[in-house]
Design a protein around this motif. Structure first.
Motif, PDB file in Angstrom:
ATOM      1  N   THR A 184     -14.568   0.368  11.282  1.00 41.87           N
ATOM      2  CA  THR A 184     -13.347  -0.433  11.391  1.00 41.87           C
ATOM      3  C   THR A 184     -13.030  -1.201  10.118  1.00 41.87           C
ATOM      4  O   THR A 184     -11.965  -1.807  10.019  1.00 41.87           O
ATOM      5  N   SER A 185     -13.953  -1.209   9.154  1.00 34.59           N
ATOM      6  CA  SER A 185     -13.668  -1.895   7.888  1.00 34.59           C
ATOM      7  C   SER A 185     -13.081  -0.953   6.847  1.00 34.59           C
ATOM      8  O   SER A 185     -12.777  -1.373   5.741  1.00 34.59           O
ATOM      9  N   ASP A 186     -12.932   0.309   7.210  1.00 37.25           N
ATOM     10  CA  ASP A 186     -12.471   1.309   6.243  1.00 37.25           C
ATOM     11  C   ASP A 186     -11.052   1.749   6.591  1.00 37.25           C
ATOM     12  O   ASP A 186     -10.850   2.512   7.531  1.00 37.25           O
ATOM     13  N   PRO A 187     -10.024   1.280   5.843  1.00 36.86           N
ATOM     14  CA  PRO A 187      -8.645   1.648   6.167  1.00 36.86           C
ATOM     15  C   PRO A 187      -8.398   3.152   6.140  1.00 36.86           C
ATOM     16  O   PRO A 187      -7.646   3.672   6.953  1.00 36.86           O
TER      17      PRO A 187
ATOM     18  N   ALA B 216      -2.507  -1.419   6.816  1.00 33.20           N
ATOM     19  CA  ALA B 216      -2.911  -0.697   5.606  1.00 33.20           C
ATOM     20  C   ALA B 216      -2.984   0.802   5.879  1.00 33.20           C
ATOM     21  O   ALA B 216      -2.569   1.616   5.046  1.00 33.20           O
ATOM     22  N   ALA B 217      -3.513   1.164   7.054  1.00 37.88           N
ATOM     23  CA  ALA B 217      -3.617   2.590   7.395  1.00 37.88           C
ATOM     24  C   ALA B 217      -2.235   3.227   7.493  1.00 37.88           C
ATOM     25  O   ALA B 217      -2.004   4.330   6.992  1.00 37.88           O
TER      26      ALA B 217
ATOM     27  N   GLN C 197      -7.184   8.323   8.943  1.00 36.24           N
ATOM     28  CA  GLN C 197      -7.494   9.687   9.360  1.00 36.24           C
ATOM     29  C   GLN C 197      -7.607   9.782  10.881  1.00 36.24           C
ATOM     30  O   GLN C 197      -7.179  10.760  11.487  1.00 36.24           O
ATOM     31  N   ALA C 198      -8.182   8.756  11.502  1.00 39.95           N
ATOM     32  CA  ALA C 198      -8.317   8.781  12.955  1.00 39.95           C
ATOM     33  C   ALA C 198      -6.962   8.733  13.635  1.00 39.95           C
ATOM     34  O   ALA C 198      -6.698   9.453  14.595  1.00 39.95           O
TER      35      ALA C 198
ATOM     36  N   VAL D 123       0.839  -1.199   0.000  1.00 35.92           N
ATOM     37  CA  VAL D 123       0.000   0.000   0.000  1.00 35.92           C
ATOM     38  C   VAL D 123       0.872   1.247   0.000  1.00 35.92           C
ATOM     39  O   VAL D 123       0.620   2.204  -0.742  1.00 35.92           O
ATOM     40  N   ALA D 124       1.919   1.248   0.839  1.00 37.35           N
ATOM     41  CA  ALA D 124       2.824   2.398   0.900  1.00 37.35           C
ATOM     42  C   ALA D 124       3.453   2.655  -0.465  1.00 37.35           C
ATOM     43  O   ALA D 124       3.533   3.805  -0.921  1.00 37.35           O
TER      44      ALA D 124
END
Length: 467
Positions: free
Chosen positions: A309-312, A203-204, A317-318, A76-77
């Motif tokens: 919690t299913s949204d990377p 992923a985040a 952002q959090a 992802v990075a």
């Protein structure tokens, strides 16, 4: 069922057959079993484009199904960094641009030979596009944030673990996606909730690293701008696109700007190559500081309480909203941070002083270029601020001017050899007190040598008497 309802369900069946070949009836049955009306999912509007929805689902599947080998999703990075790097254009370098860059690096080495006792790094000289810079340096950034990402993953598991165990059937909530699509319909039903959370956290963090590295690729001039050794071995590099953009608003001609930046790049490379303990010292301090970061669980819980919690991206952002790290660092962390900031300042100060000495006889605009780069380095940029939120520290040498004054004083007293001898051993490295009072550094160093000599003599006498 009305004609419109039947038409909507037919469209939905066709869509599901494209998304999940041979499983449309199974998905429709799951929707009805959960009390969903398939014919009402599209409302009055058309169903989403299958190709776009397939791409979105494929991306989510990739995020959740990749086991990975660490706390940062490097795939992802990489993908995001490449996208950000080219967002404002990343033209291929012409032969002339590449030659001008490598020629400048070669000339820089000749000028530095007269300004420092450290020899050339001996590595290859590169002319890179922004994308090539990302490819070369991203592994270092992934390693840099890994300790923090690991701590964050543990904290997220603590805060959100119960939530996931209570609702394992996580709805993906993709734009335009049927609400019946969940982990099971994506083939991920066997994924443990804690494992799912760690993959989402990875992923985040991958998104954060990719965004920052991609942004940095549009700002840096070479491989050493941030003061840390980002390359695995010796070598120098220039990014002609960024160099030209920087030179546009200056009074100095492009060739002078290019040469001055090449001198700085080559000076960094000499230091990192021929004083090998500097690399380990800097990266070790970064890791030591990062591993000591404590996560404020109450603050983190408040930030992610209502996060999907299913949204990377929502998790990203959090986690980057501030207030996650402990407000009060430990005493050990404060000491580590001070040592790191001092070391970064000393690297920048030495490079600043040596580069100016090497360039002044050759470049008419060396003095204003030096001041411009000092201010630019001190100000930092958005990408450095992003890494500050990730790692908990700013990779900026706040006291580089003080360090440059110290090296200038040592040069006046002991010449080139005396100045470069500061790097002979980690124990000789100046500290914060020396940056406060550069003129007294040599006296304190000499006094310490005398004290060490007297201690060694006393210890030898003691051991002799004991034998």
């Amino acid at each position: 069922m009305t004609h419109d309802d039947a038409d909507h369900e037919r469209q939905l069946r066709e869509l599901l057959n494209q998304l999940f070949p041979g499983r449309a009836d199974e998905v429709l049955a799951q929707m009805r079993a959960q009390g969903l009306d398939p014919s009402a999912l599209a409302g009055d509007g058309p169903l989403p484009d299958p190709a776009q929805l397939q791409a979105a689902l494929a991306q989510v599947q990739r995020l959740l199904s990749t086991e990975g080998t660490g706390p940062v999703n490097t795939d992802v990075a990489h993908d995001l960094a490449r996208q950000v790097a080219v967002a404002e254009g990343d033209p291929s370098l012409t032969g002339g641009e590449a030659k001008a860059a490598t020629d400048a690096l070669r000339v820089a080495e000749l000028w530095l030979d007269a300004a420092t006792t450290l020899p050339p790094s001996g590595g290859p000289s590169h002319a890179w596009s922004r994308s090539e810079w990302v490819e070369a340096t991203l592994p270092a950034w992934n390693s840099l944030v890994a300790p923090v990402a690991s701590s964050m993953a543990d904290a997220l598991a603590t805060v959100l673990g119960d939530q996931l165990h209570d609702d394992v059937d996580v709805s993906l909530q993709l734009p335009g996606a049927p609400e019946g699509l969940n982990l099971e319909t994506l083939g991920l039903a066997d994924l443990d909730p804690a494992q799912l959370l760690r993959r989402l956290g990875a992923a985040a963090f991958g998104m954060q690293v990719g965004q920052a590295a991609g942004t940095l690729s549009r700002e840096v001039f070479g491989a050493t701008d941030v003061g840390l050794p980002l390359l695995p071995g010796p070598g120098t590099a220039l990014l002609p696109t960024n160099v030209s953009a920087f030179a546009e608003g200056l009074d100095a001609p492009l060739d002078e700007v290019r040469l001055y930046l090449a001198v700085r790049e080559a000076a960094h490379a000499r230091l990192f190559t021929h004083v090998p303990w500097v690399r380990a010292h800097l990266l070790g301090l970064v890791e030591q500081y990062a591993r000591g970061i404590t996560i404020d669980l109450d603050s983190l819980e408040a930030q992610v309480r209502d996060v999907d919690t299913s949204d990377p991206d929502a998790l990203r952002q959090a986690m980057s909203g501030g207030g996650v790290f402990g407000v009060q660092p430990t005493g050990e962390q404060t000491a580590t941070l001070l040592r790191l900031e001092t070391a970064l300042a000393l690297v920048e100060g030495w490079v600043d002083e040596v580069s100016a000495q090497a360039a002044l006889p050759h470049l008419p605009h060396a003095v204003p270029l030096r001041e411009m780069l000092r201010r630019r380095r001190a100000a930092g940029g958005p990408a450095e601020q992003t890494f500050a939120s990730l790692v908990g520290l700013e990779l900026r040498p706040r006291r580089s001017r003080d360090a440059a004054r110290l090296f200038a004083h040592v040069y006046t007293a002991g010449g080139t050899e005396g100045r470069d001898a500061v790097w002979d051993h980690p124990d000789l490295l100046p500290g914060p007190v020396d940056l406060d009072d550069p003129s007294g550094y040599l006296a304190r160093r000499e006094a310490q040598k005398i004290a060490d000599t007297e201690f060694d003599a006393a210890l030898a006498d003691f051991l002799k008497d004991e034998s």
